[in-house]
Motif scaffolding. Structure first.
Motif, mmCIF file in Angstrom:
data_model
loop_
_atom_site.group_PDB
_atom_site.id
_atom_site.type_symbol
_atom_site.label_atom_id
_atom_site.label_comp_id
_atom_site.label_asym_id
_atom_site.label_seq_id
_atom_site.Cartn_x
_atom_site.Cartn_y
_atom_site.Cartn_z
ATOM 1 N N ASN A 8 46.847 32.952 46.962
ATOM 2 C CA ASN A 8 45.686 32.159 46.549
ATOM 3 C C ASN A 8 45.781 31.687 45.096
ATOM 4 O OD1 ASN A 8 43.346 32.140 48.723
ATOM 5 N ND2 ASN A 8 44.312 34.165 48.832
ATOM 6 N N GLY A 9 46.950 31.868 44.484
ATOM 7 C CA GLY A 9 47.152 31.389 43.125
ATOM 8 C C GLY A 9 46.426 32.202 42.068
ATOM 9 N N VAL A 10 46.129 33.469 42.383
ATOM 10 C CA VAL A 10 45.431 34.350 41.440
ATOM 11 C C VAL A 10 46.457 35.245 40.760
ATOM 12 C CG1 VAL A 10 43.709 36.160 41.162
ATOM 13 C CG2 VAL A 10 43.333 34.330 42.836
ATOM 14 N N ASN A 11 46.548 35.138 39.440
ATOM 15 C CA ASN A 11 47.523 35.925 38.700
ATOM 16 C C ASN A 11 46.922 37.245 38.242
ATOM 17 O OD1 ASN A 11 50.192 36.140 37.501
ATOM 18 N ND2 ASN A 11 49.135 36.029 35.520
ATOM 19 N N ILE A 12 47.654 38.338 38.450
ATOM 20 C CA ILE A 12 47.195 39.670 38.051
ATOM 21 C C ILE A 12 47.608 39.913 36.601
ATOM 22 C CG2 ILE A 12 47.467 42.139 38.443
ATOM 23 C CD1 ILE A 12 47.907 41.513 41.399
ATOM 24 N N ALA A 13 46.624 40.303 35.772
ATOM 25 C CA ALA A 13 46.903 40.617 34.370
ATOM 26 C C ALA A 13 47.220 42.099 34.198
ATOM 27 C CB ALA A 13 45.721 40.230 33.494
ATOM 28 N N THR A 14 46.365 42.965 34.731
ATOM 29 C CA THR A 14 46.609 44.414 34.703
ATOM 30 C C THR A 14 46.166 45.002 36.029
ATOM 31 O OG1 THR A 14 44.438 44.957 33.769
ATOM 32 C CG2 THR A 14 46.227 44.556 32.202
ATOM 33 N N PHE A 15 46.713 46.195 36.342
ATOM 34 C CA PHE A 15 46.419 46.832 37.628
ATOM 35 C C PHE A 15 46.304 48.331 37.359
ATOM 36 C CE2 PHE A 15 47.116 45.748 42.315
ATOM 37 C CZ PHE A 15 46.460 46.871 42.772
ATOM 38 N N ALA A 16 45.111 48.904 37.553
ATOM 39 C CA ALA A 16 44.905 50.335 37.343
ATOM 40 C C ALA A 16 44.536 50.988 38.665
ATOM 41 C CB ALA A 16 43.795 50.571 36.329
ATOM 42 N N LEU A 17 45.159 52.159 38.934
ATOM 43 C CA LEU A 17 44.952 52.853 40.205
ATOM 44 C C LEU A 17 44.564 54.300 39.960
ATOM 45 C CD1 LEU A 17 48.146 51.621 42.065
ATOM 46 C CD2 LEU A 17 45.798 50.928 42.586
ATOM 47 N N GLY A 18 43.787 54.828 40.901
ATOM 48 C CA GLY A 18 43.458 56.242 40.880
ATOM 49 C C GLY A 18 43.067 56.683 42.270
ATOM 50 N N ARG A 19 43.194 58.013 42.556
ATOM 51 C CA ARG A 19 42.813 58.516 43.874
ATOM 52 C C ARG A 19 42.316 59.955 43.722
ATOM 53 N NH1 ARG A 19 48.884 59.093 46.548
ATOM 54 N NH2 ARG A 19 49.595 60.814 45.208
ATOM 55 N N ARG A 20 41.487 60.351 44.684
ATOM 56 C CA ARG A 20 40.986 61.724 44.672
ATOM 57 C C ARG A 20 42.089 62.692 45.146
ATOM 58 N NH1 ARG A 20 35.502 61.496 44.005
ATOM 59 N NH2 ARG A 20 34.474 59.572 44.686
ATOM 60 N N VAL A 21 42.514 62.449 46.384
ATOM 61 C CA VAL A 21 43.534 63.290 47.002
ATOM 62 C C VAL A 21 44.500 62.368 47.739
ATOM 63 C CG1 VAL A 21 43.983 65.156 48.657
ATOM 64 C CG2 VAL A 21 41.886 65.188 47.294
ATOM 65 N N GLU A 22 45.745 62.728 47.779
ATOM 66 C CA GLU A 22 46.742 61.909 48.462
ATOM 67 C C GLU A 22 46.312 61.611 49.889
ATOM 68 O OE1 GLU A 22 51.448 62.150 49.850
ATOM 69 O OE2 GLU A 22 50.592 63.652 48.487
ATOM 70 N N GLY A 23 46.343 60.296 50.210
ATOM 71 C CA GLY A 23 46.027 59.867 51.551
ATOM 72 C C GLY A 23 44.547 59.659 51.812
ATOM 73 N N GLN A 24 43.677 59.939 50.806
ATOM 74 C CA GLN A 24 42.241 59.760 51.014
ATOM 75 C C GLN A 24 41.737 58.577 50.191
ATOM 76 O OE1 GLN A 24 40.044 63.440 50.702
ATOM 77 N NE2 GLN A 24 41.574 64.593 51.847
ATOM 78 N N GLU A 25 40.544 58.697 49.602
ATOM 79 C CA GLU A 25 39.943 57.549 48.910
ATOM 80 C C GLU A 25 40.673 57.239 47.604
ATOM 81 O OE1 GLU A 25 35.461 56.722 48.609
ATOM 82 O OE2 GLU A 25 35.967 57.451 46.605
ATOM 83 N N ALA A 26 40.886 55.949 47.359
ATOM 84 C CA ALA A 26 41.527 55.495 46.128
ATOM 85 C C ALA A 26 40.687 54.374 45.520
ATOM 86 C CB ALA A 26 42.941 54.991 46.417
ATOM 87 N N VAL A 27 40.907 54.143 44.222
ATOM 88 C CA VAL A 27 40.182 53.102 43.477
ATOM 89 C C VAL A 27 41.205 52.212 42.787
ATOM 90 C CG1 VAL A 27 38.698 52.661 41.486
ATOM 91 C CG2 VAL A 27 38.076 54.427 43.123
ATOM 92 N N ALA A 28 40.953 50.914 42.806
ATOM 93 C CA ALA A 28 41.794 49.964 42.088
ATOM 94 C C ALA A 28 40.915 49.083 41.207
ATOM 95 C CB ALA A 28 42.576 49.095 43.066
ATOM 96 N N LEU A 29 41.335 48.914 39.970
ATOM 97 C CA LEU A 29 40.679 47.980 39.055
ATOM 98 C C LEU A 29 41.732 46.964 38.637
ATOM 99 C CD1 LEU A 29 38.310 49.832 36.549
ATOM 100 C CD2 LEU A 29 37.764 47.895 38.019
ATOM 101 N N VAL A 30 41.529 45.713 39.045
ATOM 102 C CA VAL A 30 42.529 44.672 38.841
ATOM 103 C C VAL A 30 41.947 43.591 37.937
ATOM 104 C CG1 VAL A 30 44.083 43.048 39.980
ATOM 105 C CG2 VAL A 30 43.337 45.131 41.193
ATOM 106 N N ALA A 31 42.605 43.343 36.815
ATOM 107 C CA ALA A 31 42.203 42.239 35.947
ATOM 108 C C ALA A 31 42.961 40.993 36.357
ATOM 109 C CB ALA A 31 42.504 42.569 34.487
#
Length: 525
Positions: A475-498
C-alpha cells in the motif's frame, strides 16, 4: 511572538518588560466590554487591573487567550471558573502591594481611633472642639484579624509594634505559623468577643461574603471599631449602619464597598465612618511593583511555561520549567496514547511517578497526563481545565510517588480504569530527554512515538511480521520504526509501528483483517 493586551492603566514598566522579554504588547485602555470582545481574539495574554471585567462572553471571544494577569491581589473582576473551563491561566500578584495595603489599614485604624478626619474638618471650619474628639489608645488593646495571609501578617507585625495584642481567625493559619507571627489563633466567635478593633484581610468568596453581619455585631464588644481595606461585601453594610446608629460600633473605616465605584452609599456622611476610594494599593511603589510582577509572570508563562501565582493551576517556576519540559512531553504522550485506545467511559485514573521524576514538581505533569488522556475524547481540553473536566465527570484521580528506582532510573505509569477493565501505559526518558514507551498493559517493549503510529495486538505466531510488512509495502506505506513485545511465547503480543504518513482507513481495515490480529488502531502524536 506571543502578543499581550494591557487593557487597564498601569505603570509603563509593564509594557517595557514585555518588550524586553520578546513579547509583543498593545496598550489599549478604556474599552467597553463589546469593544474588548471584538479585539481580544488576537491576543495570547491579557494584563488587567480592576477596571476590566473578564466575563464568560469575553472569554468566549478570546480564542487564542492563554493567560490573564491581574496586577494586584483581588480577581473579583475575573470569572475564574469560566477562564478555567476555557483553559486560560489566571494569575495575580499577591505580594506586590501587601505592604502598601497593610500600611493603609494601620493608617485607617489610627485615624479611626483618634477621630482625625472629623477633627481635621472641624478645625478647618474654624471650630475648636477639643473636648468633642476623645480618642482611644491602641497600646494594650486587642486587634482581631480576619485573615492572616500576606497582608494580614504585615498588619499583625505593625500592630505589635504599636504594642497591641493580636488575635487572628484564619482557617489556613497553622499553629506553627501563628507562633512565628507572635499572634494567637482563635475561632471567629472568640475573635468577635475579645477584639477592640477588627480588621479584615480575606478574599471575597461565598464563604466570606457577609462574614461581619448582624449576628457578628451582636457578639462584639460595645464600642468596637471596624476596619475594612480588603473587599466590599465582607461586611453587611446595612447591618453595620444599624450597629453604628445604636452605638454598638464606635466607628468604621472603609476603603472598599459592596458596590464600586461607590458614588452613593447609606454610610456616606455618617459622623462615625471614615471612607477612602479603594486606596489600599495606591502608592507609587505598589503600582510599580504589581506592574513589574504581572509582566514578568505573564512573560515567563508565554515564553517558558513558568507558572507563578496562578489561581487555577499548579505553580511551575521558570527555573523548573526547563527541567520538566522533557517529562511534559512524556506525560503528554502517555496520556495521549491511553486516550486514543480508550473507547469506554473512564472511572478512575492512577498516575505513578518513580525514580528521579518523583523528586520533581509533578502537579503540572499530572495535569498534562490528564490533558493527553481526555483530549481524544472531548474537545477544548488543556492542562488548565483537564483536572476540572475530570472532576466534573466523576473520574477519580490518584497520584503516587516512589523515589526508588525500578528497572529504569525514572518512569511514569498511567493506569486507567474503564467500564471494560484496566489499561496501563508506562514510559521513561532516554538520556534524560527522549521519551520512550516501555510497557503497554504489562507487555514490555521500547518504542519512540512518532506523528503517525499503528498499534496492534496480535497472537504471537510465525509469519505475522512478514505479512504486516508486505501489506504495508503493497500500500506504499513506509515503516520508520518497529517495536515488539509479548507476554509469553506464542500468546498475546504487541506491535507499535511508526509510519511516514497517516494510514488510510482502508489500509487499517486490511491490517485488522490479517490472520492473528486481535486489534489494530492508528494513533497520532
Amino acid at each position: 511572538m506571543p502578543k499581550v493586551l494591557i487593557s487597564d492603566k498601569m505603570s509603563p514598566l509593564a509594557e517595557k518588560i514585555f518588550k524586553e522579554r520578546g513579547v509583543e504588547v498593545d496598550v489599549i485602555t478604556g474599552k467597553t466590554k463589546e469593544e474588548l470582545a471584538a479585539m481580544i481574539g488576537e491576543y495570547d495574554g491579557l494584563a488587567i487591573r480592576s477596571s476590566t471585567k473578564v466575563t464568560p462572553a469575553i472569554l468566549e471571544a478570546a480564542k487564542n487567550l492563554k493567560v490573564i494577569g491581574r496586577a494586584g491581589i483581588g480577581v473579583d473582576n475575573v470569572d475564574v471558573a469560566a477562564a478555567t473551563n476555557h483553559g486560560v491561566v489566571v494569575m495575580n500578584t499577591p505580594f506586590g502591594n501587601s505592604i502598601t495595603t497593610a500600611e493603609h489599614a494601620i493608617a485607617m485604624m489610627m485615624a479611626l481611633v483618634r477621630d482625625i478626619p472629623q477633627a481635621n474638618a472641624s478645625t478647618h471650619a474654624g471650630k475648636w472642639e477639643k473636648s468633642k474628639f476623645m480618642g482611644m489608645e491602641v497600646t494594650g488593646k486587642t486587634l482581631g484579624l480576619i485573615g492572616a495571609g500576606n497582608i494580614g501578617s504585615v498588619v499583625a507585625d505593625r500592630a505589635m509594634g504599636l504594642k497591641m495584642k493580636v488575635v487572628a481567625y484564619d482557617p489556613f493559619l497553622s499553629a506553627d505559623r501563628a507562633a512565628d507571627l507572635g499572634i494567637k489563633k482563635v475561632d471567629l466567635d472568640e475573635l468577635f468577643k475579645v477584639a477592640d478593633v477588627i480588621t479584615l484581610h480575606t478574599p471575597l468568596t461565598d464563604q466570606t461574603r457577609g462574614i461581619v453581619g448582624k449576628k457578628a455585631f451582636a457578639q462584639m464588644k460595645d464600642g468596637v471599631r471596624i476596619v475594612n481595606c480588603a473587599r466590599g461585601g465582607l461586611i453587611d453594610e446595612a447591618a453595620l449602619l444599624v450597629a453604628l446608629n445604636s452605638g454598638k460600633v464606635a466607628g468604621a473605616a472603609l476603603d472598599v464597598f459592596e458596590v464600586e465605584p461607590a458614588t452613593e452609599n447609606p454610610l456616606f456622611g455618617h459622623d462615625k465612618v471614615i471612607c477612602t476610594p479603594h486606596l489600599g494599593a495606591s502608592t507609587s511603589e505598589a503600582q510599580v511593583n504589581v506592574a513589574l510582577q504581572v509582566a514578568e509572570q505573564m512573560a515567563d508563562f508565554l515564553l517558558t511555561g513558568g507558572v507563578t501565582n496562578a489561581l487555577n493551576m499548579p505553580s511551575l517556576s521558570a527555573e523548573d520549567a526547563p527541567k520538566l519540559k522533557p517529562y511534559m512531553a512524556l506525560a503528554e504522550q502517555i496520556g495521549g496514547f491511553a486516550g486514543q485506545i480508550t473507547e469506554t467511559s473512564l472511572k478512575r485514573v492512577v498516575i505513578e511517578y518513580e525514580g528521579h521524576v518523583a523528586t520533581l514538581n509533578t502537579s503540572p505533569l499530572t495535569a498534562v497526563v490528564l490533558e493527553g488522556l481526555l483530549s481524544p475524547l472531548m474537545s477544548s481540553v488543556n492542562m488548565v481545565n483537564a483536572p476540572i473536566v475530570a472532576k466534573e465527570r466523576n473520574i477519580k484521580i490518584t497520584e503516587s510517588k516512589h523515589d526508588r528506582e525500578g528497572d529504569y532510573s525514572t518512569s511514569i505509569r498511567l493506569t486507567v480504569e474503564t467500564e471494560r477493565g484496566e489499561r496501563s501505559i508506562a514510559g521513561t526518558l532516554f538520556a534524560n530527554k527522549a521519551p520512550r514507551i516501555i510497557e503497554i498493559d504489562g507487555v514490555r517493549l521500547e518504542a519512540e512515538l512518532a506523528p503517525n503510529m499503528l498499534y496492534i495486538i496480535n497472537d504471537d505466531k510465525p509469519g505475522f511480521i512478514g505479512a504486516l510488512g508486505s501489506l504495508l509495502g503493497h500500500n506504499g506505506v513506509n515503516i520508520a520504526t518497529f517495536a515488539l513485545g509479548r507476554r509469553v511465547e506464542g500468546q498475546e503480543a504487541v506491535a507499535l509501528v511508526a509510519v511516514d504518513q497517516p494510514l488510510q482507513d482502508i489500509v487499517l481495515d486490511q491490517v485488522a483483517a490479517l490472520a492473528h490480529v486481535r486489534l489494530a488502531k492508528k494513533l497520532s502524536f
